[in-house]
Design an enzyme around this catalytic site. Sequence first.
Site, PDB file in Angstrom:
ATOM      1  N   SER A  66       4.602  20.980 -18.350  1.00  0.00           N
ATOM      2  CA  SER A  66       4.592  21.772 -19.741  1.00  0.00           C
ATOM      3  C   SER A  66       5.166  20.716 -20.736  1.00  0.00           C
ATOM      4  O   SER A  66       5.583  19.534 -20.343  1.00  0.00           O
ATOM      5  CB  SER A  66       5.973  22.811 -19.716  1.00  0.00           C
ATOM      6  OG  SER A  66       6.361  23.077 -20.889  1.00  0.00           O
ATOM      7  N   TYR A 118      13.884  26.933 -17.477  1.00  0.00           N
ATOM      8  CA  TYR A 118      12.346  26.551 -17.716  1.00  0.00           C
ATOM      9  C   TYR A 118      12.318  25.007 -17.739  1.00  0.00           C
ATOM     10  O   TYR A 118      11.399  24.474 -17.332  1.00  0.00           O
ATOM     11  CB  TYR A 118      11.573  27.347 -18.817  1.00  0.00           C
ATOM     12  CG  TYR A 118      10.275  27.386 -18.725  1.00  0.00           C
ATOM     13  CD1 TYR A 118       9.303  28.120 -18.253  1.00  0.00           C
ATOM     14  CD2 TYR A 118       9.444  26.388 -19.789  1.00  0.00           C
ATOM     15  CE1 TYR A 118       7.918  27.639 -18.075  1.00  0.00           C
ATOM     16  CE2 TYR A 118       8.338  26.397 -19.782  1.00  0.00           C
ATOM     17  CZ  TYR A 118       7.487  27.068 -19.160  1.00  0.00           C
ATOM     18  OH  TYR A 118       6.145  26.980 -19.116  1.00  0.00           O
TER      19      TYR A 118
HETATM   20  P1  NAP Z   1       0.783  33.791 -17.498  1.00  0.00           P
HETATM   21  O1  NAP Z   1      -0.469  34.393 -17.945  1.00  0.00           O
HETATM   22  O2  NAP Z   1       2.058  34.860 -17.285  1.00  0.00           O
HETATM   23  O3  NAP Z   1       0.425  33.619 -15.569  1.00  0.00           O
HETATM   24  C1  NAP Z   1       1.340  33.188 -14.923  1.00  0.00           C
HETATM   25  C2  NAP Z   1       0.836  33.480 -13.610  1.00  0.00           C
HETATM   26  O4  NAP Z   1       1.847  33.278 -12.586  1.00  0.00           O
HETATM   27  C3  NAP Z   1       0.325  34.824 -13.343  1.00  0.00           C
HETATM   28  O5  NAP Z   1      -0.972  34.800 -12.656  1.00  0.00           O
HETATM   29  C4  NAP Z   1       1.500  35.455 -12.586  1.00  0.00           C
HETATM   30  O6  NAP Z   1       1.059  36.657 -11.733  1.00  0.00           O
HETATM   31  C5  NAP Z   1       1.800  34.285 -11.834  1.00  0.00           C
HETATM   32  N1  NAP Z   1       3.152  34.415 -10.927  1.00  0.00           N
HETATM   33  C6  NAP Z   1       4.201  34.605 -11.647  1.00  0.00           C
HETATM   34  N2  NAP Z   1       5.269  34.872 -10.806  1.00  0.00           N
HETATM   35  C7  NAP Z   1       4.792  34.780  -9.560  1.00  0.00           C
HETATM   36  C8  NAP Z   1       4.953  35.171  -8.393  1.00  0.00           C
HETATM   37  N3  NAP Z   1       6.452  35.177  -8.098  1.00  0.00           N
HETATM   38  N4  NAP Z   1       4.324  35.171  -7.371  1.00  0.00           N
HETATM   39  C9  NAP Z   1       2.820  34.900  -7.523  1.00  0.00           C
HETATM   40  N5  NAP Z   1       2.422  34.405  -8.783  1.00  0.00           N
HETATM   41  C10 NAP Z   1       3.490  34.551  -9.677  1.00  0.00           C
HETATM   42  O7  NAP Z   1       1.221  32.535 -18.034  1.00  0.00           O
HETATM   43  P2  NAP Z   1       0.377  31.270 -18.219  1.00  0.00           P
HETATM   44  O8  NAP Z   1       0.619  30.764 -19.762  1.00  0.00           O
HETATM   45  O9  NAP Z   1      -0.889  31.582 -17.810  1.00  0.00           O
HETATM   46  O10 NAP Z   1       1.333  30.309 -17.346  1.00  0.00           O
HETATM   47  C11 NAP Z   1       0.741  29.544 -16.149  1.00  0.00           C
HETATM   48  C12 NAP Z   1       1.271  28.182 -15.873  1.00  0.00           C
HETATM   49  O11 NAP Z   1       1.331  27.543 -17.032  1.00  0.00           O
HETATM   50  C13 NAP Z   1       2.924  28.574 -15.633  1.00  0.00           C
HETATM   51  O12 NAP Z   1       3.559  27.694 -14.994  1.00  0.00           O
HETATM   52  C14 NAP Z   1       3.590  28.437 -17.128  1.00  0.00           C
HETATM   53  O13 NAP Z   1       4.803  27.770 -17.088  1.00  0.00           O
HETATM   54  C15 NAP Z   1       2.513  27.037 -17.543  1.00  0.00           C
HETATM   55  N6  NAP Z   1       2.528  26.761 -19.013  1.00  0.00           N
HETATM   56  C16 NAP Z   1       2.319  27.500 -19.868  1.00  0.00           C
HETATM   57  C17 NAP Z   1       2.310  27.412 -21.275  1.00  0.00           C
HETATM   58  C18 NAP Z   1       1.658  28.277 -22.470  1.00  0.00           C
HETATM   59  O14 NAP Z   1       1.928  28.154 -23.426  1.00  0.00           O
HETATM   60  N7  NAP Z   1       1.406  29.380 -21.922  1.00  0.00           N
HETATM   61  C19 NAP Z   1       2.586  26.220 -21.553  1.00  0.00           C
HETATM   62  C20 NAP Z   1       3.041  25.274 -20.641  1.00  0.00           C
HETATM   63  C21 NAP Z   1       2.891  25.416 -19.373  1.00  0.00           C
HETATM   64  P3  NAP Z   1       1.398  38.282 -12.336  1.00  0.00           P
HETATM   65  O15 NAP Z   1       0.299  38.463 -13.143  1.00  0.00           O
HETATM   66  O16 NAP Z   1       1.444  38.891 -11.256  1.00  0.00           O
HETATM   67  O17 NAP Z   1       2.821  37.931 -12.965  1.00  0.00           O
END
Ligand code: NAP
Length: 249
Positions: free
Chosen positions: A141, A154
């Site tokens: 991140s 986080y």
């Molecule tokens: P998201 O749409 O909320 O996706 C998160 C994913 O993680 C979902 O598939 C979720 O499953 C899964 N997950 C969460 N808790 C879990 C658990 N206990 N067991 C199994 N799966 C789990 O958010 P995203 O933005 O795509 O995030 C993906 C990654 O990118 C994360 O590590 C986040 O920190 C990172 N990230 C995101 C951003 C951003 O701006 N969006 C920026 C930097 C880093 P469910 O659908 O079942 O909840």
Amino acid sequence: MTPFDLTGRVAVITGANTGIGQGIALALAQAGADIVTVGRSAADETLAMLPDSVRHHDIRADLSSAAPTAGIVEEAISRMGRIDILVNNAGIIRRADSVDYTEADWDAVMDTNLKSLFFLAQAAGRTMIAQGSGKIINIASLLSFQGGIRIPAYTAAKSGVAGLTRLLACEWAEKGVNVNAIAPGYIDTNNTTDLRNDPDRNASILARIPAGRWGKPSDMGGAAVFLASSASDYINGAVLPVDGGWLAR
Ligand code: NAP
């Protein structure tokens, strides 16, 4: 064959039912990889979007604890034969001022975003070391580089992801296993809904992004294919920002 071709490789992606994980799964599949999705929710939408030629398997696992990590690797190998690529993407975020932050939120974020990530990398790393090759991509991140506000667990977890990426790269590079990370910028997913719904935060974030827009999950695809492919064979321990220029400003 190009250096970016992933034909015949098996990629395991956690949290691939939506968001960044979905974008990366689709990009790896388009580059030729077979796909194992891992998550607590079914990845039906993602699997339906895969090219017909792609072999795939969906594993149900809750990564809020490290308990399922060894079983995930066993199931992936028993169904697909091998693991060449692991994308450690599943993650959560809990927001509150640091003076109010609860131990429950701290533990939930650290367990999912850092502890499970390490033990899944360990389980996959064992099989990759045995086969003499593998690519592990951790999703870090901007909070691997910056402090942020109202997300202490986080920031601690994602800073830890950057450190673990470097440590595992140092241990496993000579064994043929590349460990690197992608640091997404501000991407339009469920993770950032609260920020986009807050007009002031949304405006201040947009004003700082040189590209002038929020990122899309598909924007992570090219970096993921690169780090999953032989094109990155001499890249170890890098944390690659894919952020529309946020960190450059
Ligand atoms: P998201 O749409 O909320 O996706 C998160 C994913 O993680 C979902 O598939 C979720 O499953 C899964 N997950 C969460 N808790 C879990 C658990 N206990 N067991 C199994 N799966 C789990 O958010 P995203 O933005 O795509 O995030 C993906 C990654 O990118 C994360 O590590 C986040 O920190 C990172 N990230 C995101 C951003 C951003 O701006 N969006 C920026 C930097 C880093 P469910 O659908 O079942 O909840």
